[in-house]
Scaffold this active site. Structure first.
Site, PDB file in Angstrom:
ATOM      1  N   VAL A 137       2.239   8.464  12.572  1.00 21.02           N
ATOM      2  CA  VAL A 137       0.657   6.883  12.545  1.00 21.02           C
ATOM      3  C   VAL A 137       1.731   5.182  12.480  1.00 21.02           C
ATOM      4  O   VAL A 137       0.617   4.070  12.924  1.00 21.02           O
ATOM      5  CB  VAL A 137       1.290   6.849  10.940  1.00 21.02           C
ATOM      6  CG1 VAL A 137       0.282   5.954  10.155  1.00 21.02           C
ATOM      7  CG2 VAL A 137       0.532   8.320  10.124  1.00 21.02           C
ATOM      8  N   GLY A 138       2.553   5.515  12.773  1.00 23.23           N
ATOM      9  CA  GLY A 138       3.291   3.902  13.509  1.00 23.23           C
ATOM     10  C   GLY A 138       2.390   3.723  14.494  1.00 23.23           C
ATOM     11  O   GLY A 138       2.594   2.280  15.278  1.00 23.23           O
ATOM     12  N   GLY A 162       6.843   5.137   8.401  1.00 18.68           N
ATOM     13  CA  GLY A 162       6.637   6.362   8.008  1.00 18.68           C
ATOM     14  C   GLY A 162       6.305   7.193   9.008  1.00 18.68           C
ATOM     15  O   GLY A 162       7.608   7.682   9.417  1.00 18.68           O
ATOM     16  N   SER A 163       5.407   8.112   9.120  1.00 21.22           N
ATOM     17  CA  SER A 163       5.830   9.076  10.546  1.00 21.22           C
ATOM     18  C   SER A 163       4.826   8.207  11.652  1.00 21.22           C
ATOM     19  O   SER A 163       4.729   7.684  11.483  1.00 21.22           O
ATOM     20  CB  SER A 163       4.338  10.249  10.472  1.00 21.22           C
ATOM     21  OG  SER A 163       3.337   9.718  10.223  1.00 21.22           O
ATOM     22  N   CYS A 210      14.288  11.158   5.969  1.00 17.27           N
ATOM     23  CA  CYS A 210      14.157  10.581   7.060  1.00 17.27           C
ATOM     24  C   CYS A 210      15.267  10.930   8.474  1.00 17.27           C
ATOM     25  O   CYS A 210      15.501  10.881   9.161  1.00 17.27           O
ATOM     26  CB  CYS A 210      13.523   9.380   7.204  1.00 17.27           C
ATOM     27  SG  CYS A 210      14.461   7.858   6.921  1.00 17.27           S
ATOM     28  N   GLU A 223       9.633   1.908  10.824  1.00 17.55           N
ATOM     29  CA  GLU A 223      10.683   2.659  10.496  1.00 17.55           C
ATOM     30  C   GLU A 223      10.300   4.190  10.206  1.00 17.55           C
ATOM     31  O   GLU A 223       9.785   3.688   8.893  1.00 17.55           O
ATOM     32  CB  GLU A 223      11.106   2.441   9.072  1.00 17.55           C
ATOM     33  CG  GLU A 223      12.187   1.058   8.797  1.00 17.55           C
ATOM     34  CD  GLU A 223      13.164   0.519   9.526  1.00 17.55           C
ATOM     35  OE1 GLU A 223      13.511   1.636  10.278  1.00 17.55           O
ATOM     36  OE2 GLU A 223      13.854  -0.315   9.299  1.00 17.55           O
ATOM     37  N   GLU A 227      10.059  17.026  13.976  1.00 11.95           N
ATOM     38  CA  GLU A 227      10.717  16.668  11.650  1.00 11.95           C
ATOM     39  C   GLU A 227       9.853  17.966  11.229  1.00 11.95           C
ATOM     40  O   GLU A 227       8.861  18.450  11.199  1.00 11.95           O
ATOM     41  CB  GLU A 227      10.881  15.901  11.429  1.00 11.95           C
ATOM     42  CG  GLU A 227       9.721  14.734  11.286  1.00 11.95           C
ATOM     43  CD  GLU A 227       9.718  13.339  10.859  1.00 11.95           C
ATOM     44  OE1 GLU A 227      11.019  13.141   9.922  1.00 11.95           O
ATOM     45  OE2 GLU A 227       8.567  12.707  10.542  1.00 11.95           O
ATOM     46  N   LYS A 239       1.020  -0.883  -0.418  1.00 12.89           N
ATOM     47  CA  LYS A 239      -0.258   0.073  -0.042  1.00 12.89           C
ATOM     48  C   LYS A 239       0.766   1.249  -0.054  1.00 12.89           C
ATOM     49  O   LYS A 239       1.399   1.990   1.374  1.00 12.89           O
ATOM     50  CB  LYS A 239      -0.941  -0.355   1.638  1.00 12.89           C
ATOM     51  CG  LYS A 239      -2.475   1.072   1.302  1.00 12.89           C
ATOM     52  CD  LYS A 239      -2.097   2.049   0.717  1.00 12.89           C
ATOM     53  CE  LYS A 239      -1.480   3.375   2.299  1.00 12.89           C
ATOM     54  NZ  LYS A 239      -1.501   4.658   1.182  1.00 12.89           N
TER      55      LYS A 239
HETATM   56  P1  NAD Z   1       2.526   9.400   7.040  1.00 11.68           P
HETATM   57  O1  NAD Z   1       2.659   8.058   8.325  1.00 11.68           O
HETATM   58  O2  NAD Z   1       1.769  10.217   6.425  1.00 11.68           O
HETATM   59  O3  NAD Z   1       2.497   7.741   5.637  1.00 11.68           O
HETATM   60  C1  NAD Z   1       2.852   7.390   5.341  1.00 11.68           C
HETATM   61  C2  NAD Z   1       2.212   5.677   4.853  1.00 11.68           C
HETATM   62  O4  NAD Z   1       1.412   5.836   6.251  1.00 11.68           O
HETATM   63  C3  NAD Z   1       0.859   6.015   3.288  1.00 11.68           C
HETATM   64  O5  NAD Z   1       1.007   5.391   2.947  1.00 11.68           O
HETATM   65  C4  NAD Z   1      -0.594   6.282   4.453  1.00 11.68           C
HETATM   66  O6  NAD Z   1      -0.971   6.465   3.382  1.00 11.68           O
HETATM   67  C5  NAD Z   1      -0.508   5.835   5.138  1.00 11.68           C
HETATM   68  N1  NAD Z   1      -0.869   6.050   6.517  1.00 11.68           N
HETATM   69  C6  NAD Z   1      -1.584   7.049   7.087  1.00 11.68           C
HETATM   70  N2  NAD Z   1      -2.603   6.717   8.071  1.00 11.68           N
HETATM   71  C7  NAD Z   1      -3.013   5.348   7.861  1.00 11.68           C
HETATM   72  C8  NAD Z   1      -2.992   4.640   9.210  1.00 11.68           C
HETATM   73  N3  NAD Z   1      -3.569   5.452  10.378  1.00 11.68           N
HETATM   74  N4  NAD Z   1      -3.131   3.489   9.215  1.00 11.68           N
HETATM   75  C9  NAD Z   1      -2.451   3.125   8.289  1.00 11.68           C
HETATM   76  N5  NAD Z   1      -1.381   3.033   7.407  1.00 11.68           N
HETATM   77  C10 NAD Z   1      -1.627   4.409   7.620  1.00 11.68           C
HETATM   78  O7  NAD Z   1       4.184   9.431   6.225  1.00 11.68           O
HETATM   79  P2  NAD Z   1       4.753  10.663   5.297  1.00 11.68           P
HETATM   80  O8  NAD Z   1       3.862  11.786   5.133  1.00 11.68           O
HETATM   81  O9  NAD Z   1       4.500   9.459   3.524  1.00 11.68           O
HETATM   82  O10 NAD Z   1       5.818  10.492   4.846  1.00 11.68           O
HETATM   83  C11 NAD Z   1       7.054  11.019   5.501  1.00 11.68           C
HETATM   84  C12 NAD Z   1       7.456  10.561   7.227  1.00 11.68           C
HETATM   85  O11 NAD Z   1       7.477   8.989   6.829  1.00 11.68           O
HETATM   86  C13 NAD Z   1       8.052  10.946   8.600  1.00 11.68           C
HETATM   87  O12 NAD Z   1       7.830  11.061   9.113  1.00 11.68           O
HETATM   88  C14 NAD Z   1      10.108  10.138   7.710  1.00 11.68           C
HETATM   89  O13 NAD Z   1      10.902  10.784   8.534  1.00 11.68           O
HETATM   90  C15 NAD Z   1       8.942   8.703   7.628  1.00 11.68           C
HETATM   91  N6  NAD Z   1      10.712   7.778   7.162  1.00 11.68           N
HETATM   92  C16 NAD Z   1      11.088   7.489   7.354  1.00 11.68           C
HETATM   93  C17 NAD Z   1      11.479   6.301   7.475  1.00 11.68           C
HETATM   94  C18 NAD Z   1      12.491   5.791   8.054  1.00 11.68           C
HETATM   95  O14 NAD Z   1      13.137   4.585   7.472  1.00 11.68           O
HETATM   96  N7  NAD Z   1      12.052   5.314   9.371  1.00 11.68           N
HETATM   97  C19 NAD Z   1      12.227   6.361   5.956  1.00 11.68           C
HETATM   98  C20 NAD Z   1      11.779   7.319   4.898  1.00 11.68           C
HETATM   99  C21 NAD Z   1      10.145   8.366   5.496  1.00 11.68           C
END
Ligand code: NAD
Length: 491
Positions: free
Chosen positions: A247-248, A243-244, A299, A265, A396, A190
């Site tokens: 959300v994680g 992701g963020s 990130c 991550e 961030e 996804k």
């Molecule tokens: P985000 O958390 O907004 O979204 C990431 C994913 O989660 C998307 O596919 C989104 O559709 C999905 N999502 C959103 N809400 C959800 C929910 N309630 N349940 C399940 N899935 C959901 O992140 P973003 O804005 O796409 O990316 C930026 C973030 O990602 C930053 O915080 C960055 O630091 C982090 N990031 C981390 C790494 C790493 O390896 N540690 C790498 C790249 C980005």
């Protein structure tokens, strides 16, 4: 300045990949080029029913994929790497347009070697079996005396939902599905809603490489229902999320009742420590990547600079001068260094972040004004004289924003570096690597680079604290997508 027009068909019909079939979704949504605000394509907007169909397909494919010898699974990953090496260069325009990355970054870091290599690495089967030395046991209620032997092996977890962010869509997905598939899991991808079209191209390559139906499924969607279905389904045994952090955390809490396995991550606020004997120019080159490398949407970026007071003025004045030399503009122009952020929402969020820093008392030495360009741009921004309590230091930005603060010695530098909820990637610039290493060992961070910002691609990657749970890359990737099973016998 040379600009080559992208070769994209905005009317191309895109399909989900479910159970080996190209599936038309009931609706679509627009994917927008953040540099021009033009439509790049119409992505399928999957429904909850599509998500349930993908979960069923991934479960149906699981038994025979799990029982396929690892060597054969890995051979298919090798074939996929070959297919990608042949065709993924032709996706550069598409991926550039949907991500807004500069053409150079799109060709070399969104695609190219970086992308293909993630599959190639896991095309080598690896034996993760560990034997435990036999142990004599006395007779007991559990059995007769003898020698107990044991072996520790790895089993796949099952169906893995791979949920990824927008910044490096293909590389992020590759880093998840390659080790997951090598270990015998089936996957549902996804991708982030902003730039999912390259992932649908990846799905075509998966089919061309000959993966059995249902082993890899792809759902694109604009809204929250599809990821919510994936993370709450008992048919999904693991969520691999990048992701963020908020959300994680929500996904982690959601999976508690079913003990859904997670690999998290998450976000970062990379500390960059400069000691009193650091090479300021080398550090400035590294810090400037926050501005030039995908406009700070990384990130691991060294966004939080903690510099010895004796070098601080030199550091911030050099950074200020460098920020003014970077060309902001059309990501397809060959002299552009800083392209747009992915969306209007992200641009607005970064602008608010910078204003918050100024309101809290930081000194704005660069940036702060919206570039006069059609897309979603933020100029290279430098907030100096920050303090550890400021929001701009604690959170961030995920944009081209550097914050800087002085320190008076290594102990204070370490304390400031650790005064963060995050701990993903940190950096130490010191007169020699021995001193840098001593400091690195005191920093709470999953990765620390010494006098360099170059990561090792096979080193374990992941975060301390709110930056995540677990590690991937290298052999750690295989471990992340497997359960440990111990088998014992009496001889
Ligand atoms: P985000 O958390 O907004 O979204 C990431 C994913 O989660 C998307 O596919 C989104 O559709 C999905 N999502 C959103 N809400 C959800 C929910 N309630 N349940 C399940 N899935 C959901 O992140 P973003 O804005 O796409 O990316 C930026 C973030 O990602 C930053 O915080 C960055 O630091 C982090 N990031 C981390 C790494 C790493 O390896 N540690 C790498 C790249 C980005």
């Amino acid at each position: 300045m040379t600009t080559i027009a992208p070769q994209i068909d905005p009317d191309e019909a895109w399909r989900l990949l479910i159970g080996g079939e190209q599936v038309e979704a009931a609706g679509t949504y627009e994917v927008v080029n953040p540099a021009t605000t033009e439509v790049v394509g119409h992505a399928p907007d999957a429904s909850v029913a599509d998500a349930e169909a993908a979960i069923a397909a991934a479960n149906a494919a699981l038994p025979s994929w799990r029982d396929t010898p690892m060597a054969d699974r890995c051979a298919l990953l090798g074939r996929l790497a070959d297919v990608l090496a042949e065709r993924s260069d032709t996706w550069a325009d598409l991926v550039q347009a949907e991500t807004g990355a500069t053409l150079r970054i799109a060709q070399t870091l969104q695609l190219g070697h970086t992308f293909v290599e993630r599959f190639r690495y896991y095309s080598q089967p690896r034996d993760l079996t560990v034997g435990i030395p036999p142990q004599p046991v006395a007779a007991s209620a559990l059995g007769s005396a003898g020698v107990v032997g044991a072996v520790v092996d790895r089993q796949p977890v099952g169906v893995v939902a791979c949920i990824t962010p927008y910044n490096f869509p293909l590389v992020n997905v590759a880093g998840k599905i390659a080790p997951a598939l090598a270990m015998g899991n089936t996957v549902i991808i996804k991708p982030a809603p902003q730039d999912p079209l390259g992932i649908l191209r990846l799905g075509e390559a998966v089919t061309a490489a000959g993966f059995p139906p249902g082993v890899v499924n792809i759902l694109t969607s604009a809204g929250p229902d599809v990821p919510a279905t994936l993370v709450s389904s008992p048919g999904v045994k693991m969520v691999s999320f990048t992701g963020s952090s908020p959300v994680g955390a929500a996904i982690y809490a959601n999976g508690a009742a079913t003990m859904t396995r997670v690999l998290m991550e998450l976000g970062g606020k990379g500390a960059m420590v400069l000691t009193d004997d650091a090479d300021v120019n080398a550090a400035v080159q590294a810090i400037a990547t926050v501005w030039g490398f995908h406009s700070g949407q990384i990130c691991t970026a060294p966004t939080r600079v903690i510099c010895h007071r004796s070098l601080y003025d030199q550091l911030v004045s050099t950074l200020e001068a460098v920020s003014g030399m970077l060309t902001v503009g059309d990501p397809r122009a060959d002299d552009t260094v800083v392209g747009p952020l992915v969306s209007e929402r992200q641009r607005d969020s970064v602008e608010a972040f910078v204003q918050g820093g100024v309101d809290a008392g930081a000194t704005l030495l660069a940036g702060g004004e919206r570039p006069d360009l059609p897309g979603y741009y933020v100029a290279p921004t430098l907030l100096a004289d920050c303090t550890a309590d400021m929001h701009c230091v604690r959170e961030e930005a995920f944009g081209p924003v550097v914050v800087a603060m002085p320190h008076d010695g290594d102990d204070e530098a370490v304390a400031l570096a650790n005064d963060s909820d995050y701990g993903l990637f940190s950096y130490v610039y010191a007169g020699d690597n021995a001193r840098a290493l001593r400091i690195a060992r005191r920093i709470q961070s999953g990765n620390v680079a010494l006098n360099s910002i170059q990561p090792h691609n096979e080193a374990p990657f992941g975060g301390f604290k709110m930056s995540g749970i677990g590690r991937d890359r290298g052999v750690w990737g295989l471990e992340a997508y497997s359960e440990v099973q111990a088998v014992s016998w009496l001889a």
